[in-house]
Design an enzyme around this catalytic site. Structure first.
Site, PDB file in Angstrom:
ATOM      1  N   HIS A  47       0.845  -1.188   0.000  1.00  0.00           N
ATOM      2  CA  HIS A  47       0.000   0.000   0.000  1.00  0.00           C
ATOM      3  C   HIS A  47       0.887   1.247   0.000  1.00  0.00           C
ATOM      4  O   HIS A  47       1.421   1.623   1.038  1.00  0.00           O
ATOM      5  CB  HIS A  47      -0.889  -0.024   1.251  1.00  0.00           C
ATOM      6  CG  HIS A  47      -1.809   1.147   1.360  1.00  0.00           C
ATOM      7  ND1 HIS A  47      -3.179   1.010   1.309  1.00  0.00           N
ATOM      8  CD2 HIS A  47      -1.575   2.460   1.521  1.00  0.00           C
ATOM      9  CE1 HIS A  47      -3.732   2.198   1.442  1.00  0.00           C
ATOM     10  NE2 HIS A  47      -2.772   3.095   1.568  1.00  0.00           N
ATOM     11  N   PRO A  62      -5.500  -6.025  11.134  1.00  0.00           N
ATOM     12  CA  PRO A  62      -6.962  -6.041  11.248  1.00  0.00           C
ATOM     13  C   PRO A  62      -7.436  -4.669  11.744  1.00  0.00           C
ATOM     14  O   PRO A  62      -7.051  -4.225  12.830  1.00  0.00           O
ATOM     15  CB  PRO A  62      -7.223  -7.136  12.292  1.00  0.00           C
ATOM     16  CG  PRO A  62      -6.011  -8.011  12.229  1.00  0.00           C
ATOM     17  CD  PRO A  62      -4.868  -7.082  11.935  1.00  0.00           C
ATOM     18  N   LEU A  63      -8.229  -4.010  10.965  1.00  0.00           N
ATOM     19  CA  LEU A  63      -8.523  -2.606  11.237  1.00  0.00           C
ATOM     20  C   LEU A  63      -9.292  -2.429  12.546  1.00  0.00           C
ATOM     21  O   LEU A  63     -10.147  -3.220  12.901  1.00  0.00           O
ATOM     22  CB  LEU A  63      -9.297  -1.997  10.072  1.00  0.00           C
ATOM     23  CG  LEU A  63      -8.471  -1.864   8.790  1.00  0.00           C
ATOM     24  CD1 LEU A  63      -9.326  -1.393   7.626  1.00  0.00           C
ATOM     25  CD2 LEU A  63      -7.303  -0.902   9.006  1.00  0.00           C
ATOM     26  N   ASP A  98      -9.902   5.530   7.682  1.00  0.00           N
ATOM     27  CA  ASP A  98     -11.357   5.419   7.558  1.00  0.00           C
ATOM     28  C   ASP A  98     -11.823   4.025   7.973  1.00  0.00           C
ATOM     29  O   ASP A  98     -12.821   3.869   8.675  1.00  0.00           O
ATOM     30  CB  ASP A  98     -11.794   5.675   6.106  1.00  0.00           C
ATOM     31  CG  ASP A  98     -11.530   7.096   5.647  1.00  0.00           C
ATOM     32  OD1 ASP A  98     -12.112   8.011   6.236  1.00  0.00           O
ATOM     33  OD2 ASP A  98     -10.745   7.274   4.701  1.00  0.00           O
ATOM     34  N   GLY A  99     -11.081   3.011   7.522  1.00  0.00           N
ATOM     35  CA  GLY A  99     -11.463   1.647   7.849  1.00  0.00           C
ATOM     36  C   GLY A  99     -11.416   1.360   9.332  1.00  0.00           C
ATOM     37  O   GLY A  99     -12.284   0.651   9.871  1.00  0.00           O
ATOM     38  N   HIS A 138      -4.420   2.333  -3.226  1.00  0.00           N
ATOM     39  CA  HIS A 138      -4.677   1.800  -1.883  1.00  0.00           C
ATOM     40  C   HIS A 138      -3.957   0.488  -1.620  1.00  0.00           C
ATOM     41  O   HIS A 138      -3.330   0.316  -0.592  1.00  0.00           O
ATOM     42  CB  HIS A 138      -6.185   1.614  -1.668  1.00  0.00           C
ATOM     43  CG  HIS A 138      -6.567   1.345  -0.241  1.00  0.00           C
ATOM     44  ND1 HIS A 138      -6.292   0.160   0.395  1.00  0.00           N
ATOM     45  CD2 HIS A 138      -7.185   2.115   0.671  1.00  0.00           C
ATOM     46  CE1 HIS A 138      -6.737   0.207   1.640  1.00  0.00           C
ATOM     47  NE2 HIS A 138      -7.273   1.395   1.831  1.00  0.00           N
ATOM     48  N   ARG A 157     -16.500 -21.268  38.494  1.00  0.00           N
ATOM     49  CA  ARG A 157     -16.426 -19.804  38.428  1.00  0.00           C
ATOM     50  C   ARG A 157     -16.321 -19.219  39.836  1.00  0.00           C
ATOM     51  O   ARG A 157     -15.625 -18.230  40.071  1.00  0.00           O
ATOM     52  CB  ARG A 157     -17.624 -19.220  37.692  1.00  0.00           C
ATOM     53  CG  ARG A 157     -18.964 -19.506  38.356  1.00  0.00           C
ATOM     54  CD  ARG A 157     -20.088 -18.664  37.795  1.00  0.00           C
ATOM     55  NE  ARG A 157     -21.367 -19.032  38.403  1.00  0.00           N
ATOM     56  CZ  ARG A 157     -22.426 -18.254  38.444  1.00  0.00           C
ATOM     57  NH1 ARG A 157     -22.389 -17.046  37.898  1.00  0.00           N
ATOM     58  NH2 ARG A 157     -23.550 -18.660  39.001  1.00  0.00           N
ATOM     59  N   SER A 217     -21.372 -12.260  37.746  1.00  0.00           N
ATOM     60  CA  SER A 217     -21.526 -13.627  37.250  1.00  0.00           C
ATOM     61  C   SER A 217     -20.185 -14.317  37.020  1.00  0.00           C
ATOM     62  O   SER A 217     -20.047 -15.521  37.248  1.00  0.00           O
ATOM     63  CB  SER A 217     -22.327 -13.634  35.945  1.00  0.00           C
ATOM     64  OG  SER A 217     -23.678 -13.293  36.189  1.00  0.00           O
ATOM     65  N   GLU A 271     -17.043  -6.481  24.594  1.00  0.00           N
ATOM     66  CA  GLU A 271     -16.078  -7.577  24.630  1.00  0.00           C
ATOM     67  C   GLU A 271     -14.886  -7.346  23.708  1.00  0.00           C
ATOM     68  O   GLU A 271     -13.739  -7.619  24.079  1.00  0.00           O
ATOM     69  CB  GLU A 271     -16.742  -8.910  24.262  1.00  0.00           C
ATOM     70  CG  GLU A 271     -17.592  -9.522  25.342  1.00  0.00           C
ATOM     71  CD  GLU A 271     -19.025  -9.005  25.336  1.00  0.00           C
ATOM     72  OE1 GLU A 271     -19.828  -9.497  26.155  1.00  0.00           O
ATOM     73  OE2 GLU A 271     -19.329  -8.121  24.511  1.00  0.00           O
ATOM     74  N   HIS A 308     -19.739 -19.831  32.396  1.00  0.00           N
ATOM     75  CA  HIS A 308     -20.931 -20.333  31.709  1.00  0.00           C
ATOM     76  C   HIS A 308     -20.504 -21.115  30.469  1.00  0.00           C
ATOM     77  O   HIS A 308     -20.873 -20.826  29.347  1.00  0.00           O
ATOM     78  CB  HIS A 308     -21.883 -19.193  31.339  1.00  0.00           C
ATOM     79  CG  HIS A 308     -22.429 -18.447  32.525  1.00  0.00           C
ATOM     80  ND1 HIS A 308     -21.624 -17.839  33.446  1.00  0.00           N
ATOM     81  CD2 HIS A 308     -23.698 -18.226  32.928  1.00  0.00           C
ATOM     82  CE1 HIS A 308     -22.374 -17.256  34.381  1.00  0.00           C
ATOM     83  NE2 HIS A 308     -23.641 -17.488  34.097  1.00  0.00           N
ATOM     84  N   HIS A 361     -26.911 -18.870  24.399  1.00  0.00           N
ATOM     85  CA  HIS A 361     -25.863 -18.648  25.389  1.00  0.00           C
ATOM     86  C   HIS A 361     -25.021 -19.899  25.652  1.00  0.00           C
ATOM     87  O   HIS A 361     -24.025 -19.809  26.368  1.00  0.00           O
ATOM     88  CB  HIS A 361     -26.487 -18.176  26.710  1.00  0.00           C
ATOM     89  CG  HIS A 361     -26.898 -16.741  26.701  1.00  0.00           C
ATOM     90  ND1 HIS A 361     -27.690 -16.190  25.710  1.00  0.00           N
ATOM     91  CD2 HIS A 361     -26.626 -15.717  27.562  1.00  0.00           C
ATOM     92  CE1 HIS A 361     -27.890 -14.902  25.966  1.00  0.00           C
ATOM     93  NE2 HIS A 361     -27.250 -14.594  27.078  1.00  0.00           N
ATOM     94  N   ARG A 385     -20.898 -22.447  35.236  1.00  0.00           N
ATOM     95  CA  ARG A 385     -21.908 -21.720  35.998  1.00  0.00           C
ATOM     96  C   ARG A 385     -22.466 -22.610  37.097  1.00  0.00           C
ATOM     97  O   ARG A 385     -22.675 -22.182  38.234  1.00  0.00           O
ATOM     98  CB  ARG A 385     -23.050 -21.263  35.089  1.00  0.00           C
ATOM     99  CG  ARG A 385     -24.205 -20.595  35.855  1.00  0.00           C
ATOM    100  CD  ARG A 385     -25.391 -20.328  34.944  1.00  0.00           C
ATOM    101  NE  ARG A 385     -26.440 -19.604  35.641  1.00  0.00           N
ATOM    102  CZ  ARG A 385     -27.397 -20.176  36.364  1.00  0.00           C
ATOM    103  NH1 ARG A 385     -27.428 -21.491  36.505  1.00  0.00           N
ATOM    104  NH2 ARG A 385     -28.318 -19.444  36.952  1.00  0.00           N
TER     105      ARG A 385
END
Length: 675
Positions: free
Chosen positions: A35, A124-125, A164-165, A270, A365, A392, A419, A469, A481, A528
């Site tokens: 690039h 990875p953007l 931008d990405g 690019h 847990r 939790s 996350e 969990h 879940h 859990r």
């Protein structure tokens, strides 16, 4: 586009900037891949940053109180490589010529540990934005923890460049929102507003008012209308340095492939070389008078290399402050030095709980929460939190308080329901040094964090993940879940150690192993539901967990006819199945397999001891997809798992409906034995 001196620049400034541009063009052309456009556009910004504002020392890239720079737009790696070479880092011109080649020190995207001066692996953007937030969190916490009146030894900034990405990707939204909330005033970002992506102009898919969005996050936002205007760039950087209450974003309008007569402001620049003819035209347009590729004019190099003298002055001044600090606060200095070396404190595991049968059934847990706090009392660098699930996941550090804009010494990080942003920030904290970060959520939501987990493994960073969990055992929340395929997906990441302990005692050892496993990230998969305590007067000590798999209980009457393998909450099912088989006169070996990765890393002799090749009959059980287990059960073995999504019901009923019971396992074993 002209060969005249840039606005606010001297002739020498312009020459130094054009050297970056031409190196980027030549390296991409030689590699026939890469690039060139963004390095050409951002050369003025990078020149100003590295020569005037960034506190760095090319001769000592690991100096602890240096500023951190993150190229989140990792596709523009030749911008960074060119600058590192010119500034005097251990990046030679041959490295520039070797761009994107086998075992090159200048890979296609920046990789931590491969190139001096590269602080994190980007590509990875959006990841770099999240990493930068983590760097800033670490700096703020360590500054509040170690600085003393008259002794400031942690005082640096984190800078990043985003494209931008980067700002389209969701992780950057999560991270930027968190940074604004925490008022990370030493975080400064540049938004390269060149309005071009691979497919064409950004308005094909993107019409955000990014500046207003960041203002809403609580950032200090400035605009520079011309990315070639050194005076405007310099003023914006200075204003950002003076802003202490809010993170800063400088929106810089640039033109991709600036100077190229035919490819400026087009997607053609690019992700592909400009071409020999276009490079010749561009160099002519810039007023570049050298025909030989990879030319670095001596005058430009000499000016760039003033970064070495400037860096030595900055580092020496800090070294003097550090010496004074060590004299005034020797215990604190020794503690920070230990953290930087990544040594654990003496006796760090002295308070680890000892669970017994008197504790009864305990969710792993819950056991983990007790272990975490026992470690945190003796390991002050342990710092982390959850994605709004601490009650939790049991991941609150008791008595620490919450890290915030007004409480920088606290060790509980409230990441909110973010996350991916959490995991990206954890990588930045780990890369910064001085802290051991952990993050927590339900195992199923590790999918949201997976790209960052993968990069933690790629960079071999010591990041701890507490995923609770962990199976259909969570019950009524149902298939959305219940992580059927998630363990297998995590185990597929090279360098990630996944540990799924069977009971409270194994959970203690899981944490011990995780703290000592510093060559990469570790994920703990925890229940859990309550699980039985494995009475260690009957079963082997849990210390075998560190080897990934161990013989939990063997037959007393001779070599095993069949071997039962299990992880986590299914170990007690396999234990009950062993009892049933013994009542049928079958010699069965019970093997706990908390970590397939750790077991695979053991010497062949140990693996043969646990799973002797002479015992070809093996059966494994796990409440998830069976795929990872086939390596260990052999050609004549069997796996009891789940190859459909879960269900909403009390977990006991789900186990029964899916056939994951001791009776079913014993019956399957008897059938394999022809009985």
């Amino acid at each position: 586009m002209s060969s005249t001196v840039l606005p606010g620049a001297t002739r020498l400034d312009t020459l130094c900037i054009d050297t970056v541009r031409t190196l980027a063009m030549d390296a991409v052309q030689r590699a026939d891949s890469g690039h060139p456009g963004t390095p050409m556009a951002l050369a003025p910004l990078a020149y100003l940053l590295y020569t005037r504002h960034l506190r760095h020392h090319p001769g000592d890239p690991a100096w602890f109180d240096r500023d951190r720079f993150v190229l989140s737009a990792g596709h523009a790696s030749m911008l960074l490589y060119s600058v590192l070479h010119l500034a005097g880092y251990d990046v030679g011109l041959d490295d520039i010529k070797d761009f994107r080649q086998w075992e090159s020190r200048t890979p296609g995207h920046p990789e931590f540990g491969e190139t001096p001066g590269v602080e994190t692996t980007t590509g990875p953007l959006g990841q770099g934005v999240g990493n930068a937030v983590g760097f800033a969190i670490a700096e703020a916490h360590l500054a509040a923890t170690f600085n003393r009146p008259g002794h400031t030894i942690v005082d640096h900034r984190t800078w990043f460049i985003a494209s931008d990405g980067d700002l389209m990707e969701g992780v950057s939204h999560e991270a930027a929102s968190l940074a604004g909330h925490l008022k990370l005033g030493k975080l400064i970002g540049f938004y390269d507003d060149n309005r071009i992506t691979i497919e064409g102009e950004t308005d094909l898919a993107y019409s955000d008012d990014a500046a207003t969005r960041f203002e809403a996050y609580g950032w200090h936002v400035q605009h520079v209308d011309d990315g070639n205007d050194l005076d405007a760039l310099d003023a914006a950087m200075q204003a950002a340095l003076e802003e202490s209450e809010r993170p800063s974003l400088i929106v810089v309008r640039t033109h991709i492939a600036w100077g190229s007569p035919n490819k400026q402001d087009t997607a053609d620049a690019h992700g592909a070389p400009l071409g020999e003819d276009e490079i010749a035209l561009t160099k002519e347009n810039l007023g570049w008078t050298w025909d030989e590729p990879f030319t670095v004019p001596s005058e430009a190099l000499a000016h760039w290399r003033t970064c070495l003298d400037r860096g030595e002055t900055l580092r020496r001044a800090w070294a003097e402050r550090w010496a004074a600090y060590r004299a005034a606060h020797p215990a604190d200095a020794a503690d920070l030095e230990r953290r930087i070396r990544r040594d654990l404190p003496e006796g760090w595991d002295a308070d680890l709980p000892k669970f017994t049968a008197e504790n009864g059934k305990t969710a792993t847990r819950s056991a983990s929460g007790k272990v975490l706090n026992a470690i945190a009392r003796r390991v002050p660098e342990l710092m982390g939190g959850s994605a709004d699930l601490a009650p939790s996941t049991k991941t609150l550090i008791d008595g620490s308080g919450d890290f915030s804009a007004t409480n920088r010494t606290a060790r509980n990080l409230r990441f909110g329901i973010r996350e991916h942003g959490m995991a990206a920030a954890l990588n930045g904290i780990a890369l910064h040094g001085g802290l051991i970060p952990f993050g927590a959520t339900f195992l199923i939501f590790s999918d949201y964090a997976r790209p960052s987990i993968r990069l933690a493994a790629l960079m071999k960073r010591h990041v701890l993940y507490v995923f609770t969990h962990d199976s259909i055992g969570l019950g009524e929340d149902g298939p959305t879940h219940q992580p059927i395929e998630t363990l297998a997906a995590l185990r597929a990441i090279p360098g990630l150690t996944v540990i799924r302990p069977a009971d409270a005692a194994e959970t203690v050892e899981a944490w011990r192993t995780a703290m000592l496993q510093r060559s990469g990230p570790v994920a703990l998969a925890l229940t859990r539901q309550n699980v039985p305590f494995l009475d260690r007067t009957r079963y082997a000590p849990p210390t075998g967990l560190a080897r990934g798999a161990y013989i939990l209980r063997d037959s007393d009457d001779g070599p095993p006819q069949i071997i039962l393998l299990a992880s986590g909450s299914e170990v007690h099912i396999a234990a009950d199945a062993q009892v049933r088989l013994e009542s049928e006169g079958v010699r069965a070996r019970l093997v706990s397999v908390p970590s397939l990765e750790l077991f695979a890393a053991q010497p062949r002799e140990y693996r043969e001891q646990v799973l002797p090749s002479a015992s070809s009959l093996r059966i494994a059980i796990e409440a998830g997809v069976p795929m990872p287990w086939y390596r260990w059960v052999g050609d004549h073995g069997d796996v009891m798992g789940i190859e459909r999504f879960g269900a909403s019901a009390p977990y006991q009923r789900i186990y029964e409906e899916f056939g994951l019971t001791a009776d079913a396992m014993a019956a399957r074993a008897l059938a394999m034995l022809g009985r």
